[in-house]
Design an enzyme around this catalytic site. Structure first.
Site, PDB file in Angstrom:
ATOM      1  N   LYS A  16     -61.040  33.286  37.543  1.00 50.11           N
ATOM      2  CA  LYS A  16     -60.485  34.482  38.158  1.00 50.11           C
ATOM      3  C   LYS A  16     -59.164  34.886  37.517  1.00 50.11           C
ATOM      4  CE  LYS A  16     -60.421  32.454  42.100  1.00 50.11           C
ATOM      5  NZ  LYS A  16     -60.311  32.069  43.533  1.00 50.11           N
ATOM      6  N   THR A  59     -52.587  41.145  49.363  1.00 48.61           N
ATOM      7  CA  THR A  59     -53.738  40.531  48.677  1.00 48.61           C
ATOM      8  C   THR A  59     -54.074  39.145  49.215  1.00 48.61           C
ATOM      9  OG1 THR A  59     -52.270  39.601  46.974  1.00 48.61           O
ATOM     10  CG2 THR A  59     -53.223  41.779  46.543  1.00 48.61           C
ATOM     11  N   GLY A  84     -55.766  36.162  50.773  1.00 45.90           N
ATOM     12  CA  GLY A  84     -57.149  35.856  51.104  1.00 45.90           C
ATOM     13  C   GLY A  84     -58.184  36.340  50.111  1.00 45.90           C
ATOM     14  N   THR A  85     -57.742  36.876  48.973  1.00 48.15           N
ATOM     15  CA  THR A  85     -58.726  37.396  48.011  1.00 48.15           C
ATOM     16  C   THR A  85     -59.629  36.292  47.454  1.00 48.15           C
ATOM     17  OG1 THR A  85     -57.007  37.268  46.306  1.00 48.15           O
ATOM     18  CG2 THR A  85     -57.423  39.421  47.286  1.00 48.15           C
ATOM     19  N   GLY A  86     -59.044  35.131  47.144  1.00 46.63           N
ATOM     20  CA  GLY A  86     -59.848  34.040  46.597  1.00 46.63           C
ATOM     21  C   GLY A  86     -60.871  33.527  47.579  1.00 46.63           C
ATOM     22  N   CYS A  87     -60.446  33.347  48.835  1.00 45.56           N
ATOM     23  CA  CYS A  87     -61.367  32.909  49.879  1.00 45.56           C
ATOM     24  C   CYS A  87     -62.468  33.946  50.091  1.00 45.56           C
ATOM     25  CB  CYS A  87     -60.616  32.700  51.194  1.00 45.56           C
ATOM     26  SG  CYS A  87     -59.340  31.436  51.136  1.00 45.56           S
TER      27      CYS A  87
END
Length: 273
Positions: free
Chosen positions: A182, A215, A217-220
């Site tokens: 990512k 932003t 929580g984008t990875g989760c």
């Protein structure tokens, strides 16, 4: 893995930490599952006291409690796909890895939560090694951010070419089906650009850059959306593409709440109606 019949509602399991601010972790995973029309189940690994300003406290769950939650879900309800997020320590990581193998959870998304997007290491070196040796090899896909990809590949990542090389190294080194490096932690035109590699196809996923400070929580959300799509029966590449689109739209509707970094917004399917 026990799977309900084809007429049942798809079920996904998240094995991760609780975020009291509701922006990441278990809370955002379940929200993502719901907006994909997938029933969400959970095994909580740790409880955090946090908000938009940061994390104030983290309490680990006993490994026995984590194991019990996973078994309770899988042995009765069954799951089509599962994901892991923050596992916090070596003991919990090892316990989760053993349960994944014992219960034959073969559609697994591992978000290798080791380093934050800002570069702060979140688990110790022994826990990182256990994650690499015991859990990641069981994954269908892993979704490391820039700094996690650096640890997993041993390569400093500053360019798109570095991301691509790191993806290939991680794939070969850890024996997984696919890796998605990512680019949320990258700068300039590479911010938000992700790199996919599955042993054959090396792809760059690019979407519109959304200008927002909110932003969290984008990875989760991305790993949860991949998991939900896999639970719906989509192939891995399609699941990743559609998850990327979901996150981009959620960023468009991000929530300006609290005094710090707000979370992405999952309500957009309702707002669009």
């Amino acid at each position: 893995m026990i799977k309900p019949n084809s007429k049942s509602t798809p079920v996904a399991l998240t094995i991760a930490g609780s975020d009291s601010g509701g922006g990441a972790g278990i809370q955002t995973d379940l929200r993502t599952f719901a907006f994909h029309c997938v029933h969400g189940t959970s095994a909580i690994t740790c409880v955090t006291a946090q908000n938009t300003m940061g994390v104030m406290r983290v309490d680990a769950m006993p490994k026995e409690a984590v194991i019990a939650q996973i078994r309770a879900v899988v042995e009765d309800i069954g799951v089509q796909a599962a994901k892991t997020g923050m596992l916090l320590n070596q003991e919990i990581i090892s316990a989760v890895a053993q349960e994944v193998a014992a219960l034959k959870i073969d559609t697994l998304v591992v978000d290798p939560v080791m380093v934050s997007r800002t570069g702060a290491q979140l688990i110790d070196d022994n826990a990182v090694q256990t994650l690499c040796n015991e859990l990641i090899p069981q994954a269908a896909i892993i979704t490391p951010n820039r700094y996690e990809a650096q640890i997993l590949s041993g390569l400093e990542i500053v360019s798109l070419a570095d991301m691509q090389t790191a993806a290939e190294i991680i794939f070969k080194k850890l024996g997984i089906k696919a890796v998605l490096v990512k680019g949320g932690g990258m700068s300039g035109s590479l911010r938000g650009v992700d790199v996919w590699f599955d042993g054959e196809k090396l792809e760059t996923l690019t979407t519109q850059q959304i200008e927002t400070k909110n932003t969290h929580g984008t990875g989760c959300t991305l790993s949860a959306a991949i998991t939900a799509n896999l639970a719906l029966g989509k192939d891995l590449w399609t699941a990743v593409q559609q998850a990327k689109e979901y996150v981009t739209t959620a960023l468009t509707y991000s929530l300006d709440i609290g005094k710090g970094q707000g979370p992405v917004g999952h309500f957009f399917p309702l707002l669009q109606k």
